[in-house]
Write a protein that holds these residues in place. Structure first.
Motif, mmCIF file in Angstrom:
data_model
loop_
_atom_site.group_PDB
_atom_site.id
_atom_site.type_symbol
_atom_site.label_atom_id
_atom_site.label_comp_id
_atom_site.label_asym_id
_atom_site.label_seq_id
_atom_site.Cartn_x
_atom_site.Cartn_y
_atom_site.Cartn_z
ATOM 1 N N PHE A 157 11.901 65.207 65.066
ATOM 2 C CA PHE A 157 11.428 65.000 63.944
ATOM 3 C C PHE A 157 13.071 64.343 62.720
ATOM 4 N N THR A 158 14.187 64.943 62.728
ATOM 5 C CA THR A 158 15.611 65.181 62.628
ATOM 6 C C THR A 158 15.567 63.300 62.546
ATOM 7 N N LYS A 159 15.546 62.755 63.476
ATOM 8 C CA LYS A 159 16.154 61.842 64.015
ATOM 9 C C LYS A 159 14.534 60.933 62.882
ATOM 10 N N GLU A 160 13.806 60.859 63.392
ATOM 11 C CA GLU A 160 12.548 59.839 62.727
ATOM 12 C C GLU A 160 12.665 60.263 60.952
ATOM 13 N N LYS A 161 13.561 61.212 60.751
ATOM 14 C CA LYS A 161 13.470 61.372 59.292
ATOM 15 C C LYS A 161 11.404 62.021 58.692
ATOM 16 N N LYS A 162 11.133 62.917 59.631
ATOM 17 C CA LYS A 162 9.990 63.809 59.271
ATOM 18 C C LYS A 162 10.322 64.483 58.723
ATOM 19 N N ILE A 163 10.464 65.436 57.662
ATOM 20 C CA ILE A 163 11.046 66.135 56.692
ATOM 21 C C ILE A 163 9.600 67.619 57.413
ATOM 22 N N VAL A 170 11.182 74.706 62.207
ATOM 23 C CA VAL A 170 11.613 75.438 61.726
ATOM 24 C C VAL A 170 11.391 76.744 62.148
ATOM 25 N N ALA A 171 10.208 76.520 60.719
ATOM 26 C CA ALA A 171 9.521 78.185 60.943
ATOM 27 C C ALA A 171 9.348 78.529 61.740
ATOM 28 N N LEU A 172 8.300 78.067 62.876
ATOM 29 C CA LEU A 172 8.132 78.329 63.782
ATOM 30 C C LEU A 172 9.051 78.804 65.396
ATOM 31 N N ALA A 173 10.306 78.659 65.254
ATOM 32 C CA ALA A 173 11.456 78.668 65.856
ATOM 33 C C ALA A 173 11.633 80.156 65.038
ATOM 34 N N VAL A 174 11.655 80.582 63.495
ATOM 35 C CA VAL A 174 12.549 81.894 63.300
ATOM 36 C C VAL A 174 11.541 82.370 63.631
ATOM 37 N N LEU A 175 10.243 82.576 64.019
ATOM 38 C CA LEU A 175 9.216 83.343 64.296
ATOM 39 C C LEU A 175 9.154 84.420 65.383
ATOM 40 N N PHE A 176 10.369 83.212 66.118
ATOM 41 C CA PHE A 176 10.714 83.761 67.464
ATOM 42 C C PHE A 176 11.753 84.428 67.942
ATOM 43 N N HIS A 177 12.404 83.874 67.202
ATOM 44 C CA HIS A 177 14.064 84.577 66.211
ATOM 45 C C HIS A 177 14.427 84.647 65.126
ATOM 46 N N ASN A 178 14.768 85.537 64.618
ATOM 47 C CA ASN A 178 14.955 85.537 63.041
ATOM 48 C C ASN A 178 16.268 84.402 62.883
ATOM 49 N N SER A 179 17.280 84.476 64.034
ATOM 50 C CA SER A 179 18.384 83.457 64.193
ATOM 51 C C SER A 179 17.779 82.160 64.034
ATOM 52 N N GLY A 180 16.724 81.340 63.955
ATOM 53 C CA GLY A 180 16.359 80.350 64.136
ATOM 54 C C GLY A 180 16.679 79.610 63.196
ATOM 55 N N PHE A 181 16.110 79.974 61.783
ATOM 56 C CA PHE A 181 16.740 79.836 60.608
ATOM 57 C C PHE A 181 18.063 78.592 60.251
ATOM 58 N N VAL A 182 18.678 79.266 61.512
ATOM 59 C CA VAL A 182 19.890 78.599 61.196
ATOM 60 C C VAL A 182 19.883 76.417 61.679
ATOM 61 N N LEU A 183 17.973 76.407 62.282
ATOM 62 C CA LEU A 183 18.259 74.821 62.016
ATOM 63 C C LEU A 183 17.720 74.513 61.250
ATOM 64 N N LEU A 184 17.564 75.032 59.886
ATOM 65 C CA LEU A 184 17.836 74.286 58.693
ATOM 66 C C LEU A 184 18.415 73.205 58.507
ATOM 67 N N PHE A 185 19.383 73.702 59.263
ATOM 68 C CA PHE A 185 20.922 72.725 58.297
ATOM 69 C C PHE A 185 20.592 71.496 58.892
ATOM 70 N N MET A 186 20.052 71.664 60.538
ATOM 71 C CA MET A 186 20.054 70.055 61.458
ATOM 72 C C MET A 186 19.868 68.511 60.698
ATOM 73 N N TYR A 187 19.186 68.850 59.550
ATOM 74 C CA TYR A 187 18.242 67.655 59.165
ATOM 75 C C TYR A 187 19.437 67.284 57.697
ATOM 76 N N PRO A 188 20.047 67.957 57.599
ATOM 77 C CA PRO A 188 20.958 67.524 56.130
ATOM 78 C C PRO A 188 22.063 67.114 56.856
ATOM 79 N N VAL A 189 22.093 68.010 57.952
ATOM 80 C CA VAL A 189 24.209 67.382 58.831
ATOM 81 C C VAL A 189 23.987 66.200 59.147
ATOM 82 N N TYR A 190 22.620 65.839 59.856
ATOM 83 C CA TYR A 190 22.248 64.767 61.131
ATOM 84 C C TYR A 190 22.750 63.212 60.290
#
Length: 357
Positions: A157-163, A170-190
């Motif tokens: 979804f980052t590649k396809e610019k589907k925010i 990212v919200a689903l990732a956080v539901l399984f481990h709190n560290s998943g919030f770090v995925l939020l940075f992928m979109y702006p970094v990419y």
């Protein structure tokens, strides 16, 4: 150790049956498929002694069927992981079944990510993956590897610019481990684009600043999530991966022809730089390494993608370098397996039936 030799040996046999590193489409899928299939079988068939945290998860899982959901949450496990466990226990799935489902949900997305995005030299991607600190985590960290499974759709979804779908993932990732919030940075970094000639100097300066001020920066970041984690800044010995990532960053700027690189190559180079910055903090606290797991998965993809744009005068050098890396990473994986600290209790491998024989 023979199961791990099979896991590495079969893909190597298929890869080197070709005359070129640029294996054809069919061979690429066989190489990747054989590795991920054997790895998945090892995860599914392992003894509960393989993986330092497995016994803890077993005790938790066995209590699920007779516990209320609120009681389950008292263990500080994330709600998504608790809900999955509760559902499986209610329909009669035993702990072995839970391990199998956990392994499938965690490994298959990584396989699909590599299958789609790695176009050549899949064996190098495999041995790189084995040596960048991820592999053994899958035998122990059952919650986080489920969270890491969302890296694949997050990247798509980052590649396809589907925010919006990206944020949902990212919200689903956080539901399984709190560290998943770090995925939020992928979109702006990419999507950051610094295409100037001196872009390497800019990125190098950023890395140096983070390295010099790593302790206060990390303490500040941890203070923002102190409800979930305690932290301390101590040396962890994660320097070797940091040095490797630094070399990959230098490679990504000097080897390719930046003028011919596409948006994906630029985006993956940014991810590589960001992973290197996260690894700086892993050198002082193991918590930061958990953050970097989400990005280090993409390092083999980034390296091979950027290599496709190597300058003409470097093409033979790149081929030679990749052959050397194949030999080095293969040797290094088994060297560490035999002589490493084995803190996650992965080696030697024991199947589940070893207890009854």
């Amino acid at each position: 150790m023979w199961p791990f030799f099979c896991m590495v040996g079969f893909p190597a046999m298929f890869a080197f049956s070709e005359k070129s590193l640029k294996v054809n489409f069919r061979t690429k899928h066989i190489v990747l498929g054989s590795f991920f299939l054997i790895w998945l079988l090892l995860l599914c068939l392992r003894n509960e002694s393989v993986g330092v945290d497995v016994e803890h998860y077993k005790n938790w899982y066995l209590s699920l069927q007779y516990s209320s959901f609120d009681k389950i949450r008292e263990g500080n496990f994330e709600i998504g992981f608790c809900a999955l466990g509760k559902l499986l226990s209610l329909i009669g799935i035993d702990f072995r079944g839970f391990l199998i489902i956990n392994a499938v949900l965690s490994v298959v997305p990584v396989y699909l990510l590599y299958r789609k995005n790695i176009t050549y030299n899949p064996y190098l991607a495999i041995v790189m993956f084995l040596c960048i600190g991820l592999f053994t985590m899958y035998f122990s960290g059952l919650r986080q590897i489920l969270s890491m499974a969302f890296v694949a759709p997050a990247y798509k979804f980052t590649k396809e610019k589907k925010i919006i779908p990206f944020i949902v993932i990212v919200a689903l990732a956080v539901l399984f481990h709190n560290s998943g919030f770090v995925l939020l940075f992928m979109y702006p970094v990419y999507h950051v684009r610094i295409k100037a000639f001196n872009s390497f100097i800019i990125y190098a300066f950023v890395i140096v600043v983070f390295y010099v001020f790593k302790a206060p920066i990390f303490e500040f970041l941890c203070s923002l999530i102190s409800d979930y984690y305690s932290y301390s800044t101590t040396q962890t010995g994660a320097v070797s991966i940091f040095i490797m990532l630094l070399l990959f960053v230098a490679y990504s700027f000097f080897i390719p022809d930046s003028g011919s690189m596409d948006d994906e190559a630029f985006g993956l180079r940014n991810v590589l730089v960001f992973s290197t910055i996260l690894q700086i903090f892993a050198g002082i606290n193991l918590l930061a390494m958990r953050f970097n797991y989400y990005y280090i998965i993409l390092v083999p993809v980034a390296f091979l993608k950027i290599s496709e744009y190597s300058k003409d005068e470097y093409k033979k050098l790149v081929q030679l370098a990749q052959l050397v890396m194949i030999c080095y990473f293969t040797f290094y994986y088994f060297y560490k397996a035999y002589t490493g600290s084995n803190t996650l209790h992965v080696y030697p491998y024991e199947p589940f039936w070893s207890d009854v024989l």
